[in-house]
Design a protein around this motif. Structure first.
Motif, PDB file in Angstrom:
ATOM      1  N   GLU A 167       5.759   1.037 -13.384  1.00 42.53           N
ATOM      2  CA  GLU A 167       6.435   0.533 -12.184  1.00 42.53           C
ATOM      3  C   GLU A 167       5.419   0.011 -11.163  1.00 42.53           C
ATOM      4  OE1 GLU A 167       7.105   3.201 -13.755  1.00 42.53           O
ATOM      5  OE2 GLU A 167       9.243   3.273 -14.202  1.00 42.53           O
ATOM      6  N   ALA A 168       4.263   0.679 -11.081  1.00 40.98           N
ATOM      7  CA  ALA A 168       3.212   0.230 -10.162  1.00 40.98           C
ATOM      8  C   ALA A 168       2.663  -1.131 -10.584  1.00 40.98           C
ATOM      9  CB  ALA A 168       2.089   1.260 -10.103  1.00 40.98           C
ATOM     10  N   VAL A 169       2.512  -1.312 -11.898  1.00 42.54           N
ATOM     11  CA  VAL A 169       2.047  -2.607 -12.413  1.00 42.54           C
ATOM     12  C   VAL A 169       3.081  -3.690 -12.119  1.00 42.54           C
ATOM     13  CG1 VAL A 169       1.492  -3.914 -14.506  1.00 42.54           C
ATOM     14  CG2 VAL A 169       0.604  -1.585 -14.211  1.00 42.54           C
ATOM     15  N   ASP A 170       4.351  -3.375 -12.341  1.00 46.49           N
ATOM     16  CA  ASP A 170       5.418  -4.354 -12.078  1.00 46.49           C
ATOM     17  C   ASP A 170       5.462  -4.729 -10.598  1.00 46.49           C
ATOM     18  OD1 ASP A 170       6.095  -4.303 -14.734  1.00 46.49           O
ATOM     19  OD2 ASP A 170       7.708  -2.822 -14.483  1.00 46.49           O
ATOM     20  N   LEU A 171       5.300  -3.734  -9.729  1.00 46.23           N
ATOM     21  CA  LEU A 171       5.293  -4.006  -8.291  1.00 46.23           C
ATOM     22  C   LEU A 171       4.121  -4.903  -7.908  1.00 46.23           C
ATOM     23  CD1 LEU A 171       6.271  -3.454  -5.359  1.00 46.23           C
ATOM     24  CD2 LEU A 171       4.742  -1.454  -5.359  1.00 46.23           C
ATOM     25  N   SER A 172       2.950  -4.635  -8.487  1.00 49.68           N
ATOM     26  CA  SER A 172       1.752  -5.405  -8.150  1.00 49.68           C
ATOM     27  C   SER A 172       1.884  -6.870  -8.549  1.00 49.68           C
ATOM     28  CB  SER A 172       0.525  -4.794  -8.840  1.00 49.68           C
ATOM     29  OG  SER A 172       0.351  -3.440  -8.459  1.00 49.68           O
ATOM     30  N   GLY A 173       2.620  -7.120  -9.634  1.00 49.94           N
ATOM     31  CA  GLY A 173       2.766  -8.493 -10.099  1.00 49.94           C
ATOM     32  C   GLY A 173       4.055  -9.160  -9.685  1.00 49.94           C
ATOM     33  N   SER A 174       4.830  -8.513  -8.822  1.00 54.32           N
ATOM     34  CA  SER A 174       6.126  -9.056  -8.423  1.00 54.32           C
ATOM     35  C   SER A 174       5.964 -10.253  -7.485  1.00 54.32           C
ATOM     36  CB  SER A 174       6.959  -7.977  -7.743  1.00 54.32           C
ATOM     37  OG  SER A 174       6.345  -7.550  -6.533  1.00 54.32           O
ATOM     38  N   LEU A 223       2.387   5.697  -7.787  1.00 55.21           N
ATOM     39  CA  LEU A 223       1.282   6.318  -8.517  1.00 55.21           C
ATOM     40  C   LEU A 223       1.313   7.838  -8.388  1.00 55.21           C
ATOM     41  CD1 LEU A 223      -1.635   3.834  -7.725  1.00 55.21           C
ATOM     42  CD2 LEU A 223      -0.428   4.128  -9.894  1.00 55.21           C
ATOM     43  N   LYS A 224       1.687   8.333  -7.221  1.00 49.34           N
ATOM     44  CA  LYS A 224       1.789   9.787  -7.056  1.00 49.34           C
ATOM     45  C   LYS A 224       2.873  10.365  -7.947  1.00 49.34           C
ATOM     46  CE  LYS A 224       0.054   9.998  -2.317  1.00 49.34           C
ATOM     47  NZ  LYS A 224       0.374  10.228  -0.881  1.00 49.34           N
ATOM     48  N   ALA A 225       3.898   9.544  -8.223  1.00 45.07           N
ATOM     49  CA  ALA A 225       4.978   9.993  -9.108  1.00 45.07           C
ATOM     50  C   ALA A 225       4.634   9.757 -10.576  1.00 45.07           C
ATOM     51  CB  ALA A 225       6.271   9.266  -8.752  1.00 45.07           C
ATOM     52  N   GLY A 226       3.440   9.221 -10.855  1.00 52.87           N
ATOM     53  CA  GLY A 226       3.025   8.983 -12.232  1.00 52.87           C
ATOM     54  C   GLY A 226       3.690   7.790 -12.878  1.00 52.87           C
ATOM     55  N   GLY A 281      -6.849  -3.927 -11.908  1.00 50.89           N
ATOM     56  CA  GLY A 281      -7.309  -2.596 -12.308  1.00 50.89           C
ATOM     57  C   GLY A 281      -6.253  -1.812 -13.063  1.00 50.89           C
ATOM     58  N   LEU A 282      -5.016  -1.880 -12.593  1.00 51.86           N
ATOM     59  CA  LEU A 282      -3.938  -1.135 -13.252  1.00 51.86           C
ATOM     60  C   LEU A 282      -3.648  -1.671 -14.651  1.00 51.86           C
ATOM     61  CD1 LEU A 282      -1.480  -0.736 -10.242  1.00 51.86           C
ATOM     62  CD2 LEU A 282      -2.776   1.086 -11.365  1.00 51.86           C
ATOM     63  N   ALA A 315       0.833  -1.208   0.000  1.00 55.38           N
ATOM     64  CA  ALA A 315       0.000   0.000   0.000  1.00 55.38           C
ATOM     65  C   ALA A 315       0.864   1.253   0.000  1.00 55.38           C
ATOM     66  CB  ALA A 315      -0.934  -0.013   1.213  1.00 55.38           C
ATOM     67  N   ALA A 316       1.930   1.244   0.796  1.00 51.06           N
ATOM     68  CA  ALA A 316       2.808   2.416   0.850  1.00 51.06           C
ATOM     69  C   ALA A 316       3.616   2.581  -0.438  1.00 51.06           C
ATOM     70  CB  ALA A 316       3.746   2.306   2.053  1.00 51.06           C
ATOM     71  N   ASP A 317       4.114   1.458  -0.958  1.00 50.54           N
ATOM     72  CA  ASP A 317       4.971   1.532  -2.147  1.00 50.54           C
ATOM     73  C   ASP A 317       4.192   1.915  -3.400  1.00 50.54           C
ATOM     74  OD1 ASP A 317       7.092   0.826  -0.579  1.00 50.54           O
ATOM     75  OD2 ASP A 317       7.132  -1.280  -1.190  1.00 50.54           O
ATOM     76  N   VAL A 318       3.002   1.329  -3.579  1.00 48.45           N
ATOM     77  CA  VAL A 318       2.244   1.621  -4.797  1.00 48.45           C
ATOM     78  C   VAL A 318       1.702   3.045  -4.770  1.00 48.45           C
ATOM     79  CG1 VAL A 318      -0.080   0.870  -4.049  1.00 48.45           C
ATOM     80  CG2 VAL A 318       0.627   0.580  -6.439  1.00 48.45           C
TER      81      VAL A 318
END
Length: 223
Positions: free
Chosen positions: A66-73, A59-62, A88-89, A52-55
């Protein structure tokens, strides 16, 4: 008169022994489910807190990719939030890549994707809980079934020998009541575990719904 477990086991009828074996199998299976769910839920909570903190930072940095990669890591494979957000992403990323739909349609597609992911994830989180519920409801009756046959055998033995009194049937009744006691122990553990894990799943459901709503709001503002 001996009342140790070895003596009682040797004096049990085949029905009572079958009931004891059945309850032991139910107990072993329940314990394996309890351990598996406890391990999974703890991993899900720990990974989701970090996710939750990392994503949010990405996302705030646009940084959508990277958010998608983190979610599927691999480090987030047990996170219920990561699984829902990933759906969703990825859908939002796909809609943006095609450029064939407007913003509202893309948001709706992402919402449906997260709803489907939530349903699949809930089914995975609830795996095994139905067996705990069934064990909690039926184990006492399985034990009572063995007790009933044990008492019948005790009185049948008294009738055949012609002896009466509590001393003549005390061993048989003690043998019979063991199955009820074992059934109650198995049921109590299963019910406690089921209620605890059901509460955990309810909490996960709320977290996934809130996470999905927050993700949609963030994407809507950033689009």
């Amino acid at each position: 008169m001996q009342f140790d477990m070895a003596h009682l086991w040797s004096s049990m009828g085949w029905v009572a022994k079958g009931v004891v074996f059945t309850l032991l199998i139910m107990s072993i299976w329940s314990i394996s489910i309890i351990f598996d769910r406890w391990k999974l839920y703890n991993a899900a909570k720990a990974q989701s807190r970090k996710y939750a903190a990392d994503v949010a930072r990405l996302l705030k940095a646009g940084k959508l990719k990277e958010a998608v990669d983190l979610s599927g890591s691999a480090g987030m494979k047990s996170s219920h939030l990561a699984k829902v957000s990933l759906a969703g992403l990825q859908e939002w990323q796909f809609q943006g890549a095609t450029g064939e739909t407007d913003k509202d349609a893309a948001l709706e597609a992402a919402k449906r994707a997260m709803q489907r992911a939530t349903a699949v994830n809930l089914a995975d989180l609830k795996k095994g809980l139905s067996f705990l519920a069934t064990t909690g409801a039926t184990a006492p009756f399985v034990g009572l079934f063995g007790t009933t046959f044990g008492i019948i055998n005790a009185f049948s033995g008294m009738a055949m020998t012609g002896s009466g009194g509590i001393a003549a049937i005390s061993a048989g009744i003690a043998e019979a009541l063991i199955t009820t006691a074992l059934g109650l122990v198995v049921a109590i553990v299963a019910v406690w575990a089921y209620n605890y894990f059901a509460g955990q799943v309810d909490g996960f459901t709320v977290e996934m719904d809130n996470s999905g709503s927050e993700l949609l709001d963030f994407v809507k503002k950033s689009a």
